[in-house]
Design a protein around this motif. Structure first.
Motif, short mmCIF file in Angstrom:
data_model
loop_
_atom_site.label_atom_id
_atom_site.label_comp_id
_atom_site.label_asym_id
_atom_site.label_seq_id
_atom_site.Cartn_x
_atom_site.Cartn_y
_atom_site.Cartn_z
N VAL A 163 -13.43 -24.29 -140.44
CA VAL A 163 -13.63 -25.51 -141.23
C VAL A 163 -12.41 -25.74 -142.12
CG1 VAL A 163 -15.07 -26.62 -143.00
CG2 VAL A 163 -16.15 -25.21 -141.21
N TYR A 164 -11.94 -26.99 -142.16
CA TYR A 164 -10.76 -27.34 -142.93
C TYR A 164 -11.08 -28.47 -143.88
CZ TYR A 164 -8.95 -24.95 -138.90
OH TYR A 164 -8.75 -24.03 -137.91
N ILE A 165 -10.44 -28.40 -145.05
CA ILE A 165 -10.59 -29.49 -146.01
C ILE A 165 -9.20 -29.72 -146.60
CG2 ILE A 165 -11.36 -27.85 -147.82
CD1 ILE A 165 -13.21 -30.16 -148.82
N THR A 166 -8.79 -30.95 -146.72
CA THR A 166 -7.45 -31.22 -147.25
C THR A 166 -7.49 -31.26 -148.77
OG1 THR A 166 -7.84 -33.60 -147.20
CG2 THR A 166 -6.80 -32.62 -145.23
N GLN A 190 -18.95 -20.14 -147.73
CA GLN A 190 -19.72 -19.00 -147.19
C GLN A 190 -21.17 -19.03 -147.67
OE1 GLN A 190 -18.55 -17.30 -144.84
NE2 GLN A 190 -16.33 -17.40 -145.04
N ARG A 191 -21.35 -19.46 -148.91
CA ARG A 191 -22.71 -19.52 -149.46
C ARG A 191 -23.57 -20.49 -148.63
NH1 ARG A 191 -22.24 -21.37 -155.34
NH2 ARG A 191 -20.70 -19.70 -155.41
N ILE A 192 -22.98 -21.63 -148.25
CA ILE A 192 -23.75 -22.61 -147.46
C ILE A 192 -23.92 -22.12 -146.04
CG2 ILE A 192 -23.84 -25.02 -146.74
CD1 ILE A 192 -21.63 -25.39 -148.98
N ALA A 193 -22.85 -21.53 -145.49
CA ALA A 193 -22.90 -21.09 -144.09
C ALA A 193 -24.02 -20.08 -143.86
CB ALA A 193 -21.55 -20.51 -143.68
N TYR A 197 -17.36 -17.56 -140.42
CA TYR A 197 -16.79 -18.85 -140.82
C TYR A 197 -15.46 -18.66 -141.54
CZ TYR A 197 -21.20 -21.07 -139.63
OH TYR A 197 -22.30 -21.54 -138.96
N HIS A 198 -14.57 -19.62 -141.32
CA HIS A 198 -13.27 -19.60 -141.98
C HIS A 198 -13.08 -20.95 -142.67
CE1 HIS A 198 -12.24 -16.19 -139.29
NE2 HIS A 198 -13.05 -16.85 -138.47
N PHE A 199 -12.84 -20.93 -143.97
CA PHE A 199 -12.63 -22.18 -144.71
C PHE A 199 -11.20 -22.22 -145.21
CE2 PHE A 199 -17.08 -21.13 -144.88
CZ PHE A 199 -17.69 -22.34 -144.56
N THR A 200 -10.51 -23.30 -144.91
CA THR A 200 -9.10 -23.38 -145.28
C THR A 200 -8.80 -24.71 -145.95
OG1 THR A 200 -8.61 -22.08 -143.30
CG2 THR A 200 -6.75 -23.19 -144.36
N VAL A 201 -8.13 -24.65 -147.10
CA VAL A 201 -7.63 -25.87 -147.74
C VAL A 201 -6.25 -26.15 -147.17
CG1 VAL A 201 -7.05 -27.02 -149.91
CG2 VAL A 201 -8.89 -25.32 -149.86
N LEU A 202 -6.07 -27.33 -146.58
CA LEU A 202 -4.78 -27.69 -146.00
C LEU A 202 -3.93 -28.44 -147.01
CD1 LEU A 202 -6.00 -28.87 -142.48
CD2 LEU A 202 -4.96 -26.66 -143.07
N HIS A 218 -27.94 -22.77 -139.53
CA HIS A 218 -28.60 -22.33 -138.30
C HIS A 218 -27.83 -21.25 -137.57
CE1 HIS A 218 -30.71 -26.22 -138.85
NE2 HIS A 218 -31.71 -25.59 -138.25
N ARG A 219 -26.59 -21.01 -137.95
CA ARG A 219 -25.82 -19.96 -137.29
C ARG A 219 -25.24 -19.03 -138.36
NH1 ARG A 219 -21.86 -22.88 -133.01
NH2 ARG A 219 -21.90 -20.87 -131.95
N PRO A 220 -26.12 -18.31 -139.07
CA PRO A 220 -25.64 -17.49 -140.19
C PRO A 220 -24.81 -16.29 -139.72
CG PRO A 220 -27.99 -17.13 -139.83
CD PRO A 220 -27.57 -18.22 -138.88
N GLY A 221 -24.93 -15.92 -138.46
CA GLY A 221 -24.21 -14.75 -137.96
C GLY A 221 -22.78 -15.04 -137.58
#
Ligand SMILES: [Zn+2]
Length: 473
Positions: free
Chosen positions: A100-103, A67-70, A80-85, A74-77
């Motif tokens: 956004v997903y990260i394993t 979220q800090r980076i998002a 965002y959803h970040f999920t560890v898979l 360029h699209r701060p509005g």
């Protein structure tokens, strides 16, 4: 023909949308709300195919960094959803609309919060530049198979005949081609700079993943399987990649004079105890042998096949990808195993009844479908092989029936193996070496290399006394 006309009409109707990064008009047939709706829909599919990693603390941590980076993107509005898979694959990817997903598999190879931020920043770059949407538009316009469409294939049962290794081995989200990947790196570097992480972390991460890829390619060759690849990697090593160096260098030029945050300690603390390799509730694959403690079963796949242990199915793909085997389970089978097989694949199939150390079973065979049905604890397990092309199974016939016959009830010794491995952070003592730490490691014969890769000290680094390092146990 009809499809390309439809695409043309769609293109005319939809007109152009403004690209958030370039500010220029793209030929994109999708509004932002449509984009978000598509992302949300695909998110459900992703979470069915992969599972969400069960650790609130880690999910919160990754979300905080993301979220800090998002916010600096360029699209701060966008929401965002970040999920560890919960997947051992080395992957990170983004869907249109801010998903956004990260394993956990890739997390094992990162060594600082800045590196995590670099991976997330790259994926956010794909979202802000609307690469997914643009690719879809391009594919529609040229009537090519949609790469993103593979996400919408429900379950693996319908994916039979496709190369599952390509779908799920990392190539599923195989990236967007060199230019878009570089653009994502450049954007990621910009966002990192604005968030006060060192943008060079992007190059560092790509280096770590490239080393992992090179080592895996070496092992894959020995093991006769397809190497595992991270989508953002290209032929040259990042140290010699001038286009990448330039992209990151330019993006970070306008950075503040603030000290760069690395966050190594925080990251290692957040990932201490992370599951490594397979997680136990989905069964464990060790050396192509599958063990499931809850179900009390085990099965050996051929050594050269690539085994994918997915939450909703277990799939093995032949070395060249022309054949695959899938294991499914039926909770309430009826009739004998051969009756079951006949009902399933047709009465024209040849079947043979077997007794697998007390387990009733049967093999079945048709020109393009073969496998077996095994009964265990009132459930039926179906191993079914299929080939891309007619006749593609004949070369694998013995291998397939060998896999069926290897099915057995889990033994007490095997039950001990079913514990998942985990990452543990230790402090290196004077005299510690990776060769020493590799002794007796559950990572097997390449443990020394894996430990160096995970600690970003590949190929020949050694731990310094007092250094916090990751081991697997
Ligand atoms: Zn990428």
């Amino acid at each position: 023909m009809r499809i390309s006309i439809t695409a043309l009409i769609l293109a005319l109707l939809a007109g152009c949308a403004q690209n958030p990064v370039t500010g220029k008009s793209d030929l994109v047939m999708m509004s932002e709300s449509q984009e978000i709706a598509e992302g949300r829909q695909a998110d459900v599919q992703i979470k069915q195919q992969y599972k969400v990693y069960e650790s609130k603390a880690l999910q919160d941590y990754v979300n905080r960094v993301g979220q800090r980076i998002a916010k600096q993107s360029h699209r701060p509005g966008l929401q965002y959803h970040f999920t560890v898979l919960d997947s051992p694959e080395i992957n990170a990817f983004a869907l249109p609309g801010g998903y956004v997903y990260i394993t956990r598999g890739i997390l094992a190879y990162l060594n600082s919060e800045a590196e995590l931020a670099a991976v997330l920043g790259h994926e956010i770059g794909h979202v802000t530049a609307r690469h997914g949407v643009r690719q879809q538009a391009a594919a529609q316009a040229t009537n090519l198979a949609l790469q993103i469409a593979s996400l919408y294939v429900k379950g693996l049962n319908t994916a039979v005949g496709q190369n599952v290794a390509n779908l799920f081995g990392g190539a599923l989200l195989s990236g967007y081609g060199r230019d878009h990947e570089l653009e994502a790196d450049r954007l990621g570097a910009q966002y990192l700079t604005r968030t006060e992480y060192d943008p060079q972390a992007i190059i560092k991460v790509i280096g770590v993943l490239k080393n992992q890829e090179l080592k895996d390619a070496e092992l894959a060759k020995q093991e006769g399987r397809e190497p595992r690849r991270y989508h953002g990697l290209f032929a040259s090593h990042p140290d010699n990649d001038t286009r990448l160096q330039q992209a990151v260098g330019e993006a970070s030029k306008n950075g503040s004079a603030h000290a760069h945050a690395e966050g190594r300690e925080d990251f290692l603390k957040a990932t201490d105890g992370l599951v490594y390799g397979d997680n136990s509730d989905q069964g464990i694959v060790r050396n192509n042998r599958f063990y499931h403690a809850d179900l009390g079963i085990a099965l050996n796949f051929p050594e050269t096949w690539q085994v994918h242990n997915l939450p909703d199915s277990l799939v093995a793909v032949s070395p060249r990808g022309e054949a695959m085997m899938q294991m499914k389970m039926d909770q309430k089978p009826q009739g004998t195993p051969s009756e079951y097989a006949h009902r399933m694949v047709g009465y024209g199939a040849q079947t043979r009844s077997l007794d697998l150390a007390g387990l009733p079973a049967a093999t079945f065979e048709l020109p393009n479908v073969m496998g077996g049905v095994i009964y265990h604890d009132k459930k039926a397990y179906i191993v079914q092989a299929q080939a891309k092309e007619r006749g593609g199974l004949s070369a694998h016939r013995d291998t397939i029936f060998g896999t069926v016959r290897s099915f057995h009830a889990l033994t007490a010794d095997e039950r001990k193996l079913v514990k998942p491995l985990g990452i543990r952070i230790i402090t290196a003592r004077p005299g510690d070496t990776y060769a020493g730490l590799a002794q007796g490691s559950p990572l097997g014969k390449s443990a020394e290399s894996y430990l160096r890769l995970m600690n970003a000290q590949y190929p020949d680094g050694e731990p310094r006394p007092g250094q916090a390092i990751k081991i697997v146990e």
